[in-house]
Design an enzyme around this catalytic site. Sequence first.
Site, short mmCIF file in Angstrom:
data_model
loop_
_atom_site.label_atom_id
_atom_site.label_comp_id
_atom_site.label_asym_id
_atom_site.label_seq_id
_atom_site.Cartn_x
_atom_site.Cartn_y
_atom_site.Cartn_z
N GLU A 22 0.83 -1.21 0.00
CA GLU A 22 0.00 0.00 0.00
C GLU A 22 0.86 1.26 0.00
OE1 GLU A 22 -3.26 -1.79 3.16
OE2 GLU A 22 -2.19 0.06 3.60
N CYS A 82 3.11 8.39 1.85
CA CYS A 82 3.51 7.43 2.86
C CYS A 82 3.90 6.13 2.15
CB CYS A 82 2.35 7.20 3.83
SG CYS A 82 2.71 6.04 5.12
N CYS A 133 5.09 -7.20 7.96
CA CYS A 133 5.94 -6.63 9.02
C CYS A 133 6.01 -7.62 10.18
CB CYS A 133 5.34 -5.31 9.50
SG CYS A 133 6.34 -4.48 10.75
N CYS A 177 3.33 -4.95 16.52
CA CYS A 177 2.64 -3.96 17.35
C CYS A 177 1.15 -4.37 17.41
CB CYS A 177 2.79 -2.56 16.78
SG CYS A 177 4.51 -2.03 16.71
N CYS A 221 -1.71 -2.49 15.31
CA CYS A 221 -1.45 -2.18 13.90
C CYS A 221 -1.92 -3.30 12.97
CB CYS A 221 0.05 -1.95 13.70
SG CYS A 221 0.51 -1.62 11.99
N GLY A 250 5.83 -2.03 7.31
CA GLY A 250 7.23 -2.43 7.39
C GLY A 250 8.01 -1.61 8.39
N GLU A 251 9.16 -2.12 8.75
CA GLU A 251 10.05 -1.41 9.67
C GLU A 251 11.29 -0.98 8.88
OE1 GLU A 251 10.32 0.07 12.62
OE2 GLU A 251 12.41 0.35 12.05
N SER A 264 10.52 6.62 9.86
CA SER A 264 9.90 6.33 11.15
C SER A 264 10.25 4.92 11.60
CB SER A 264 8.38 6.47 11.00
OG SER A 264 7.74 6.08 12.19
N SER A 285 8.33 5.83 16.84
CA SER A 285 7.00 5.44 17.31
C SER A 285 7.12 5.07 18.78
CB SER A 285 6.51 4.23 16.50
OG SER A 285 6.30 4.62 15.16
N LEU A 286 6.62 5.95 19.61
CA LEU A 286 6.79 5.77 21.06
C LEU A 286 5.57 5.11 21.67
CD1 LEU A 286 9.02 6.49 23.12
CD2 LEU A 286 7.77 8.60 23.60
N HIS A 287 4.44 5.78 21.58
CA HIS A 287 3.12 5.24 21.96
C HIS A 287 2.90 4.91 23.43
CE1 HIS A 287 2.74 5.38 17.73
NE2 HIS A 287 3.17 4.18 17.46
N ASN A 339 -6.55 5.14 13.85
CA ASN A 339 -7.48 4.60 12.84
C ASN A 339 -7.90 3.22 13.31
OD1 ASN A 339 -7.83 6.44 10.62
ND2 ASN A 339 -5.68 6.13 10.14
N CYS A 377 -2.90 1.66 8.65
CA CYS A 377 -1.73 1.01 8.07
C CYS A 377 -2.02 -0.46 7.81
CB CYS A 377 -0.56 1.11 9.03
SG CYS A 377 -0.33 2.77 9.65
N1 SAH Z 1 7.60 0.49 11.60
C1 SAH Z 1 7.71 1.90 11.55
C2 SAH Z 1 6.98 2.56 10.41
C3 SAH Z 1 5.62 2.03 10.05
S1 SAH Z 1 4.29 2.39 11.16
C4 SAH Z 1 7.27 2.50 12.88
O1 SAH Z 1 6.88 1.75 13.75
O2 SAH Z 1 7.41 3.70 13.06
C5 SAH Z 1 4.05 4.11 11.00
C6 SAH Z 1 3.28 4.73 12.11
O3 SAH Z 1 1.88 4.42 12.03
C7 SAH Z 1 3.72 4.26 13.47
O4 SAH Z 1 3.85 5.33 14.36
C8 SAH Z 1 2.61 3.32 13.84
O5 SAH Z 1 2.59 3.13 15.22
C9 SAH Z 1 1.40 4.03 13.29
N2 SAH Z 1 0.17 3.23 13.18
C10 SAH Z 1 0.06 1.91 13.00
N3 SAH Z 1 -1.24 1.52 12.98
C11 SAH Z 1 -1.98 2.64 13.14
C12 SAH Z 1 -3.37 2.91 13.18
N4 SAH Z 1 -4.26 1.94 13.06
N5 SAH Z 1 -3.76 4.18 13.37
C13 SAH Z 1 -2.85 5.18 13.47
N6 SAH Z 1 -1.52 5.00 13.42
C14 SAH Z 1 -1.07 3.75 13.26
#
Ligand code: SAH
Length: 346
Positions: free
Chosen positions: A90, A103, A110, A114, A117, A160-161, A192, A215-217, A291, A334
């Site tokens: 995508e 993006c 991946c 997480c 995701c 992906g990472e 990212s 990506s901290l969260h 999302n 994503c």
């Molecule tokens: N692996 C990398 C890049 C891909 S994810 C990373 O972790 O940064 C890109 C960003 O989208 C990350 O911050 C991830 O946590 C976020 N993300 C994943 N699923 C999501 C969702 N459903 N809604 C909003 N952000 C999301």
Amino acid sequence: MRTIYDLTYEGMEKYLLEHEQKKYRAKQLYTWIYRKRVETFEEMTDLPATFIAQLKEDFSFQALRCIEKQVAKDKTTKYLFELSDGATIETVLMHFNFGKSVCVTSQVGCNMGCTFCASGLLKKQRNLTAGEMVAQIMAVQKELDLEGARVDNVVVMGTGEPFDNYEEVMNFCHVINSDHGLAIGARHITISTCGIVPKIYEFAKEHVQYNLAISLHAPNDELRKKLMPIDEAYPLEELIEALRAYSKENNRKITFEYILLKDVNDTDACAKELAELVRGMNAYVNLIPYNEVSENGYHSSDEKKALHFYDVLMKHGVKATLRSKHGEDIDAACGQLRARHERVNV
Ligand code: SAH
């Protein structure tokens, strides 16, 4: 077969020298590919026919094709591309007031796992090549050409990472950043990562101007481990130490991404703890609405909570932005479009 988009400018020069061609032809090739945006080698009228034949033998032009496209009311566009081996990925185009952002996906699937995701629903099949990432940008750019617009910003935030595919991602950035080609400014390119610490040290040493987003969260390991398995391997203390090393080497602001998940990480206590964690760093926090991906149990924070979270950060001297939602009426999360295509229930 490699695609022509795999070659960095330096890589192109090297290829030319290996094939007894003059180095300056790199500029001609980059102009045809990235400025005039041709789609066949035959169109490169200032190259010798014998060399065109050689190029055709060594490289393909077609790295992907669009098999589905969704356009949201706010014009956010999601593309589903099929790669030459049949894998699907995508790419998302977003229209911000500061420009058009694309993006990019960096891996097929991946492995980071997480829990919130949709991308991780499908495990990693393989890394993308630099050219397959460049091709995503080119496909979107060719559509934007029809309205005289350009890709202003690129974020490697698709499935992906990126730091699990480090070299190809760096080459991708170099290709789209090249002054001879698309010339997307380094400061308009963001990588990212979920926090692969050794790669952050490696990236720090490159002294490139690409932006780094983390990506901290979650503001503590207990919570972060529940959301992001990577925290088991690289806990927050190690992550923050690596980021301090990055800041020492590079005078660049770090972005912390923080998805607001209802009653999970959006409490007043979390906001204070987060402020404590990042205060004093050359960084800002990007608060992202979630999302929703059905059936994983997570929900987006309500607006009041989100605003309060933002206020707490600001009051504690932490710079933050609160993003609005994009593409809510399409499979914008994503990995959501791809997962649906591959018949995983999301
Ligand atoms: N692996 C990398 C890049 C891909 S994810 C990373 O972790 O940064 C890109 C960003 O989208 C990350 O911050 C991830 O946590 C976020 N993300 C994943 N699923 C999501 C969702 N459903 N809604 C909003 N952000 C999301």
